[in-house]
Motif scaffolding. Structure first.
Motif, PDB file in Angstrom:
ATOM      1  N   LEU A 117       0.830  -1.206   0.000  1.00  0.00           N
ATOM      2  CA  LEU A 117       0.000   0.000   0.000  1.00  0.00           C
ATOM      3  C   LEU A 117       0.863   1.254   0.000  1.00  0.00           C
ATOM      4  O   LEU A 117       0.555   2.233  -0.698  1.00  0.00           O
ATOM      5  N   CYS A 118       1.965   1.224   0.761  1.00  0.00           N
ATOM      6  CA  CYS A 118       2.878   2.374   0.768  1.00  0.00           C
ATOM      7  C   CYS A 118       3.436   2.637  -0.623  1.00  0.00           C
ATOM      8  O   CYS A 118       3.549   3.795  -1.053  1.00  0.00           O
ATOM      9  N   VAL A 119       3.777   1.576  -1.351  1.00  0.00           N
ATOM     10  CA  VAL A 119       4.289   1.743  -2.718  1.00  0.00           C
ATOM     11  C   VAL A 119       3.204   2.327  -3.617  1.00  0.00           C
ATOM     12  O   VAL A 119       3.428   3.323  -4.315  1.00  0.00           O
ATOM     13  N   ALA A 120       2.035   1.690  -3.606  1.00  0.00           N
ATOM     14  CA  ALA A 120       0.974   2.100  -4.526  1.00  0.00           C
ATOM     15  C   ALA A 120       0.527   3.536  -4.271  1.00  0.00           C
ATOM     16  O   ALA A 120       0.203   4.273  -5.204  1.00  0.00           O
ATOM     17  N   ALA A 121       0.523   3.959  -3.007  1.00  0.00           N
ATOM     18  CA  ALA A 121       0.065   5.303  -2.665  1.00  0.00           C
ATOM     19  C   ALA A 121       1.143   6.350  -2.879  1.00  0.00           C
ATOM     20  O   ALA A 121       0.868   7.455  -3.359  1.00  0.00           O
ATOM     21  N   GLN A 122       2.390   6.021  -2.520  1.00  0.00           N
ATOM     22  CA  GLN A 122       3.466   7.022  -2.499  1.00  0.00           C
ATOM     23  C   GLN A 122       4.441   6.902  -3.662  1.00  0.00           C
ATOM     24  O   GLN A 122       5.226   7.823  -3.897  1.00  0.00           O
ATOM     25  N   ARG A 123       4.410   5.799  -4.385  1.00  0.00           N
ATOM     26  CA  ARG A 123       5.232   5.607  -5.583  1.00  0.00           C
ATOM     27  C   ARG A 123       4.336   5.070  -6.699  1.00  0.00           C
ATOM     28  O   ARG A 123       4.518   3.958  -7.189  1.00  0.00           O
ATOM     29  N   PRO A 124       3.331   5.853  -7.103  1.00  0.00           N
ATOM     30  CA  PRO A 124       2.284   5.339  -7.998  1.00  0.00           C
ATOM     31  C   PRO A 124       2.783   4.879  -9.359  1.00  0.00           C
ATOM     32  O   PRO A 124       2.127   4.053 -10.000  1.00  0.00           O
ATOM     33  N   ASN A 125       3.926   5.369  -9.810  1.00  0.00           N
ATOM     34  CA  ASN A 125       4.441   4.940 -11.107  1.00  0.00           C
ATOM     35  C   ASN A 125       4.864   3.475 -11.118  1.00  0.00           C
ATOM     36  O   ASN A 125       5.058   2.890 -12.193  1.00  0.00           O
ATOM     37  N   SER A 126       5.000   2.871  -9.937  1.00  0.00           N
ATOM     38  CA  SER A 126       5.404   1.468  -9.857  1.00  0.00           C
ATOM     39  C   SER A 126       4.222   0.519  -9.760  1.00  0.00           C
ATOM     40  O   SER A 126       4.400  -0.694  -9.860  1.00  0.00           O
ATOM     41  N   ALA A 127       3.015   1.044  -9.547  1.00  0.00           N
ATOM     42  CA  ALA A 127       1.864   0.195  -9.252  1.00  0.00           C
ATOM     43  C   ALA A 127       0.810   0.256 -10.350  1.00  0.00           C
ATOM     44  O   ALA A 127       0.209   1.306 -10.586  1.00  0.00           O
ATOM     45  N   ALA A 128       0.578  -0.887 -10.991  1.00  0.00           N
ATOM     46  CA  ALA A 128      -0.526  -0.986 -11.944  1.00  0.00           C
ATOM     47  C   ALA A 128      -1.822  -1.348 -11.229  1.00  0.00           C
ATOM     48  O   ALA A 128      -2.913  -1.090 -11.734  1.00  0.00           O
ATOM     49  N   GLY A 129      -1.691  -1.954 -10.063  1.00  0.00           N
ATOM     50  CA  GLY A 129      -2.844  -2.356  -9.274  1.00  0.00           C
ATOM     51  C   GLY A 129      -2.371  -2.823  -7.912  1.00  0.00           C
ATOM     52  O   GLY A 129      -1.163  -3.021  -7.693  1.00  0.00           O
ATOM     53  N   LEU A 130      -3.317  -3.024  -6.997  1.00  0.00           N
ATOM     54  CA  LEU A 130      -2.967  -3.381  -5.623  1.00  0.00           C
ATOM     55  C   LEU A 130      -3.930  -4.441  -5.111  1.00  0.00           C
ATOM     56  O   LEU A 130      -5.144  -4.315  -5.251  1.00  0.00           O
ATOM     57  N   ILE A 131      -3.365  -5.494  -4.519  1.00  0.00           N
ATOM     58  CA  ILE A 131      -4.155  -6.570  -3.911  1.00  0.00           C
ATOM     59  C   ILE A 131      -3.706  -6.705  -2.464  1.00  0.00           C
ATOM     60  O   ILE A 131      -2.535  -6.972  -2.195  1.00  0.00           O
ATOM     61  N   LEU A 132      -4.625  -6.499  -1.529  1.00  0.00           N
ATOM     62  CA  LEU A 132      -4.315  -6.581  -0.112  1.00  0.00           C
ATOM     63  C   LEU A 132      -5.021  -7.782   0.499  1.00  0.00           C
ATOM     64  O   LEU A 132      -6.247  -7.927   0.368  1.00  0.00           O
ATOM     65  N   ILE A 133      -4.244  -8.638   1.171  1.00  0.00           N
ATOM     66  CA  ILE A 133      -4.765  -9.869   1.768  1.00  0.00           C
ATOM     67  C   ILE A 133      -4.558  -9.789   3.280  1.00  0.00           C
ATOM     68  O   ILE A 133      -3.431  -9.873   3.762  1.00  0.00           O
ATOM     69  N   ASN A 134      -5.644  -9.577   4.022  1.00  0.00           N
ATOM     70  CA  ASN A 134      -5.563  -9.393   5.474  1.00  0.00           C
ATOM     71  C   ASN A 134      -4.447  -8.402   5.806  1.00  0.00           C
ATOM     72  O   ASN A 134      -3.541  -8.680   6.595  1.00  0.00           O
ATOM     73  N   SER A 135      -4.549  -7.257   5.200  1.00  0.00           N
ATOM     74  CA  SER A 135      -3.479  -6.263   5.276  1.00  0.00           C
ATOM     75  C   SER A 135      -3.384  -5.623   6.656  1.00  0.00           C
ATOM     76  O   SER A 135      -4.392  -5.314   7.297  1.00  0.00           O
ATOM     77  N   ALA A 136      -2.163  -5.422   7.093  1.00  0.00           N
ATOM     78  CA  ALA A 136      -1.886  -4.756   8.361  1.00  0.00           C
ATOM     79  C   ALA A 136      -1.772  -3.251   8.139  1.00  0.00           C
ATOM     80  O   ALA A 136      -1.896  -2.754   7.020  1.00  0.00           O
ATOM     81  N   GLY A 137      -1.486  -2.538   9.218  1.00  0.00           N
ATOM     82  CA  GLY A 137      -1.255  -1.105   9.139  1.00  0.00           C
ATOM     83  C   GLY A 137      -2.213  -0.325  10.011  1.00  0.00           C
ATOM     84  O   GLY A 137      -3.387  -0.691  10.154  1.00  0.00           O
ATOM     85  N   PRO A 138      -1.729   0.777  10.600  1.00  0.00           N
ATOM     86  CA  PRO A 138      -2.550   1.559  11.522  1.00  0.00           C
ATOM     87  C   PRO A 138      -3.426   2.589  10.815  1.00  0.00           C
ATOM     88  O   PRO A 138      -3.019   3.211   9.840  1.00  0.00           O
ATOM     89  N   PHE A 139      -4.646   2.755  11.316  1.00  0.00           N
ATOM     90  CA  PHE A 139      -5.478   3.878  10.910  1.00  0.00           C
ATOM     91  C   PHE A 139      -5.220   5.040  11.872  1.00  0.00           C
ATOM     92  O   PHE A 139      -4.585   4.866  12.912  1.00  0.00           O
ATOM     93  N   SER A 140      -5.707   6.210  11.525  1.00  0.00           N
ATOM     94  CA  SER A 140      -5.476   7.383  12.360  1.00  0.00           C
ATOM     95  C   SER A 140      -6.008   7.158  13.767  1.00  0.00           C
ATOM     96  O   SER A 140      -7.166   6.783  13.946  1.00  0.00           O
ATOM     97  N   ASP A 141      -5.156   7.414  14.744  1.00  0.00           N
ATOM     98  CA  ASP A 141      -5.510   7.143  16.139  1.00  0.00           C
ATOM     99  C   ASP A 141      -6.749   7.903  16.577  1.00  0.00           C
ATOM    100  O   ASP A 141      -7.601   7.377  17.294  1.00  0.00           O
ATOM    101  N   THR A 142      -6.852   9.154  16.162  1.00  0.00           N
ATOM    102  CA  THR A 142      -7.955   9.984  16.646  1.00  0.00           C
ATOM    103  C   THR A 142      -9.306   9.474  16.173  1.00  0.00           C
ATOM    104  O   THR A 142     -10.324   9.706  16.810  1.00  0.00           O
ATOM    105  N   GLN A 143      -9.302   8.752  15.064  1.00  0.00           N
ATOM    106  CA  GLN A 143     -10.563   8.262  14.530  1.00  0.00           C
ATOM    107  C   GLN A 143     -10.897   6.854  14.981  1.00  0.00           C
ATOM    108  O   GLN A 143     -12.051   6.510  15.187  1.00  0.00           O
TER     109      GLN A 143
END
Length: 298
Positions: A117-143
């Motif tokens: 997800l970090c690649v696809a969002a922040q280095r979009p020229n490298s990503a033709a598509g994204l498949i996430l399988i039980n993906s980890a990662g934090p959401f915004s704490d305040t929300q």
């Protein structure tokens, strides 16, 4: 016998790439197709490209498939660096640019999903598509952070402080890497316990014997969390497929899927009767969903 040799004898043959002076292991299978982007498979915490062998063998009949060992895991080098989503994002981006040579569909499980997800969002020229399988990662704490009582917060702060200590993280690593503990952990997160084989346990255990493995473990726990998932989703522009093992005890698939849909409503999603690693537990089902989605969307 070295761990690398022992693993290589039981796995799809691969090769090494030098990145920032360190050896990175990867596997390539299948033929390139002008009308279809290649797939890049990214493992989760403590795993390696071996965790995708059931997917590589089938998907490579239709697609060019790559799988990589993230720095610090599998057969890749384990230098005493600061490990984070940003580090693995840059590793994957450089691998796609310099080795694959064209944008890829990134498919990641757990920690590998967050890195993808970090690649696809922040280095979009490298990503033709994204498949996430039980993906980890934090959401915004305040929300999304669950409310904690003062007592719970005190315990949490104590645990975080404890594992900043070398001796504590070393003891935890030595305990968790025991084959019997690896097996018990996998049996808790796989719905079908018969999928937890001796081979799977060995593929996770052997890299933990490599020099530097305990430092990687400690660094992952000590490095500040990376960019929040909701922020990354706000930057995402490529097609997204989400696959959830709904029996995953480590994450509430229904709750997390709702968060992903909130910030990226155009995603495609499937809930699967499996645990944390559906690609390994029910590979035929996951392979079919991946192939169908790529054919229809890319």
């Amino acid at each position: 016998m070295s761990t690398t040799l022992a693993l290589n004898e039981a796995s799809i043959p691969g090769t090494y790439w030098q990145w920032r002076g360190e050896s990175i292991y990867y596997v390539r299978a299948g033929e390139s197709h002008p009308q279809c982007p290649p797939l890049l498979l990214i493992h989760g915490f403590g795993a390696s490209s071996d965790h995708w062998r059931k997917n590589i063998s089938e998907l490579s009949n239709e697609f060019e498939v790559w799988a990589i060992d993230l720095l610090g895991f599998g057969r890749s080098a384990k230098p005493e660096w600061s490990y984070s989503g940003d580090l693995w994002r840059d590793q994957l981006d450089d691998f796609i640019t310099n080795i694959i040579g064209q944008p890829a569909v990134l498919a990641g499980n757990s920690l590998g999903g967050y890195a993808a997800l970090c690649v696809a969002a922040q280095r979009p020229n490298s990503a033709a598509g994204l498949i996430l399988i039980n993906s980890a990662g934090p959401f915004s704490d305040t929300q999304f952070a669950p409310a904690m009582s003062p007592w719970q917060k005190a315990i949490s702060d104590l645990a975080k402080g404890l594992f900043q200590q070398d001796w504590a993280s070393w003891l935890l690593f030595q305990y968790l890497r025991q084959p019997s503990v690896i097996r018990k952990t996998l049996q808790k997160v796989y719905l079908d316990r018969s999928a937890v084989t001796d081979r799977l346990v060995e593929e996770i255990y052997l890299p933990s014997c490599d020099r530097g493995a305990e430092k990687v473990f400690a660094s992952v726990f000590r490095t500040p969390q990376g960019e929040k998932v909701d922020v990354l989703l706000s930057q995402l522009t490529c097609p997204l497929l989400m696959l959830w093992g709904e029996a995953d005890p480590w994450m509430n698939a229904v709750e997390r899927s709702a968060k992903f849909r909130q910030f990226y409503p155009q995603l495609t999603e499937h809930l699967i009767r499996a645990g944390h690693c559906p690609h390994d537990e029910v590979p035929e089902q996951v392979n079919a969903l991946i192939a169908s989605w790529v054919r229809s969307n890319l």
